[in-house]
Design an enzyme around this catalytic site. Sequence first.
Site, mmCIF file in Angstrom:
data_model
loop_
_atom_site.group_PDB
_atom_site.id
_atom_site.type_symbol
_atom_site.label_atom_id
_atom_site.label_comp_id
_atom_site.label_asym_id
_atom_site.label_seq_id
_atom_site.Cartn_x
_atom_site.Cartn_y
_atom_site.Cartn_z
ATOM 1 N N LYS A 13 0.829 -1.223 0.000
ATOM 2 C CA LYS A 13 0.000 0.000 0.000
ATOM 3 C C LYS A 13 0.859 1.266 0.000
ATOM 4 C CE LYS A 13 -2.027 -0.949 3.950
ATOM 5 N NZ LYS A 13 -1.572 -2.289 4.325
ATOM 6 N N ARG A 86 -9.946 1.923 8.195
ATOM 7 C CA ARG A 86 -9.481 0.604 8.622
ATOM 8 C C ARG A 86 -10.667 -0.263 9.072
ATOM 9 N NH1 ARG A 86 -3.844 1.108 8.659
ATOM 10 N NH2 ARG A 86 -2.836 -0.501 9.864
ATOM 11 N N ARG A 125 10.874 -5.428 5.088
ATOM 12 C CA ARG A 125 10.570 -4.001 4.977
ATOM 13 C C ARG A 125 11.440 -3.140 5.894
ATOM 14 N NH1 ARG A 125 4.406 -2.316 5.461
ATOM 15 N NH2 ARG A 125 4.449 -3.295 7.505
ATOM 16 N N ARG A 157 10.668 -1.216 11.247
ATOM 17 C CA ARG A 157 9.585 -0.733 12.121
ATOM 18 C C ARG A 157 9.524 -1.578 13.377
ATOM 19 N NH1 ARG A 157 4.151 0.162 8.555
ATOM 20 N NH2 ARG A 157 3.256 -0.674 10.464
ATOM 21 N N ARG A 169 -1.728 -7.773 13.850
ATOM 22 C CA ARG A 169 -2.185 -6.841 12.815
ATOM 23 C C ARG A 169 -2.873 -7.587 11.671
ATOM 24 N NH1 ARG A 169 2.512 -3.669 10.864
ATOM 25 N NH2 ARG A 169 3.811 -5.158 11.931
HETATM 26 P P1 AMP Z 1 0.259 1.092 9.260
HETATM 27 O O1 AMP Z 1 1.484 1.916 9.051
HETATM 28 O O2 AMP Z 1 -0.854 1.456 8.326
HETATM 29 O O3 AMP Z 1 0.561 -0.388 9.236
HETATM 30 O O4 AMP Z 1 -0.283 1.428 10.728
HETATM 31 C C1 AMP Z 1 0.516 1.189 11.875
HETATM 32 C C2 AMP Z 1 -0.364 1.204 13.106
HETATM 33 O O5 AMP Z 1 -0.983 2.499 13.248
HETATM 34 C C3 AMP Z 1 -1.529 0.229 13.101
HETATM 35 O O6 AMP Z 1 -1.134 -1.078 13.522
HETATM 36 C C4 AMP Z 1 -2.482 0.888 14.089
HETATM 37 O O7 AMP Z 1 -2.065 0.704 15.413
HETATM 38 C C5 AMP Z 1 -2.314 2.355 13.752
HETATM 39 N N1 AMP Z 1 -3.252 2.786 12.691
HETATM 40 C C6 AMP Z 1 -2.939 3.189 11.434
HETATM 41 N N2 AMP Z 1 -4.039 3.548 10.750
HETATM 42 C C7 AMP Z 1 -5.095 3.371 11.599
HETATM 43 C C8 AMP Z 1 -6.503 3.552 11.483
HETATM 44 N N3 AMP Z 1 -7.072 3.979 10.344
HETATM 45 N N4 AMP Z 1 -7.257 3.272 12.568
HETATM 46 C C9 AMP Z 1 -6.716 2.865 13.725
HETATM 47 N N5 AMP Z 1 -5.399 2.635 13.886
HETATM 48 C C10 AMP Z 1 -4.581 2.892 12.844
#
Ligand code: AMP
Length: 210
Positions: A13, A86, A125, A157, A169
Amino acid sequence: MHIVIFGPQGAGKGTQSARISEKFGIPSIATGDIFRWAIRSETELGKKVAEYVEGGTLVPDELTISVVQERLEKEPNGWILDGFPRNTGQADALGAFLAAKGEQVDAALMIEVPEEVSLRRITARRICSNCGKLYSLANPPSVDWTCDNCGGEVIERQDDSQKESVLQRLRTYHELTEPLKAYYAERGLLREINGEGSTDEVFARILAAL
Ligand code: AMP
């Protein structure tokens, strides 16, 4: 142009959002980046979201929605949203936010990859701890894990390095985010994209679908 992109962790993404952003001249807004930046900068928001982001669970909707709305208010000329919505509650909030301005989501891209591809890509990653630019073990920065873009340190990360967080996740994705497939299909906005193959191949599929 208002595009949302979703898919399991490691589907690509972030990488594809950056390509779309460049191609269409719209900003790519990633909620994960906003939260990681806040945690790193030890802001009030960072303190509130750290336990969720680090544990691999979703930040509560009320807080996430208000952060996103505040950011989108600054972008009247369109965007691609990476990592938001999400769940269907967030999708409803986004729809209402846009409807109030006489606008709507134009396309919802769902990037699909099998779980073993997800896991392989997450393991490889890497990310710039300063600007969020994405790298991988196969595609490192040109100089010694220093970001090509901003000179920041390129790292793994924290939530990718812990197996339990990765699995959490993926579970959260299947339970809460995957229902967006039906949600956007019902509205005629879903574009399903095969996320396997090279970045160029996936991007070509996205352009064909848009
Ligand atoms: P990502 O970088 O998209 O994988 O997001 C990393 C973390 O940020 C996720 O595991 C959640 O804890 C939080 N997060 C990101 N986007 C959202 C969202 N739309 N709603 C709730 N938590 C989010």
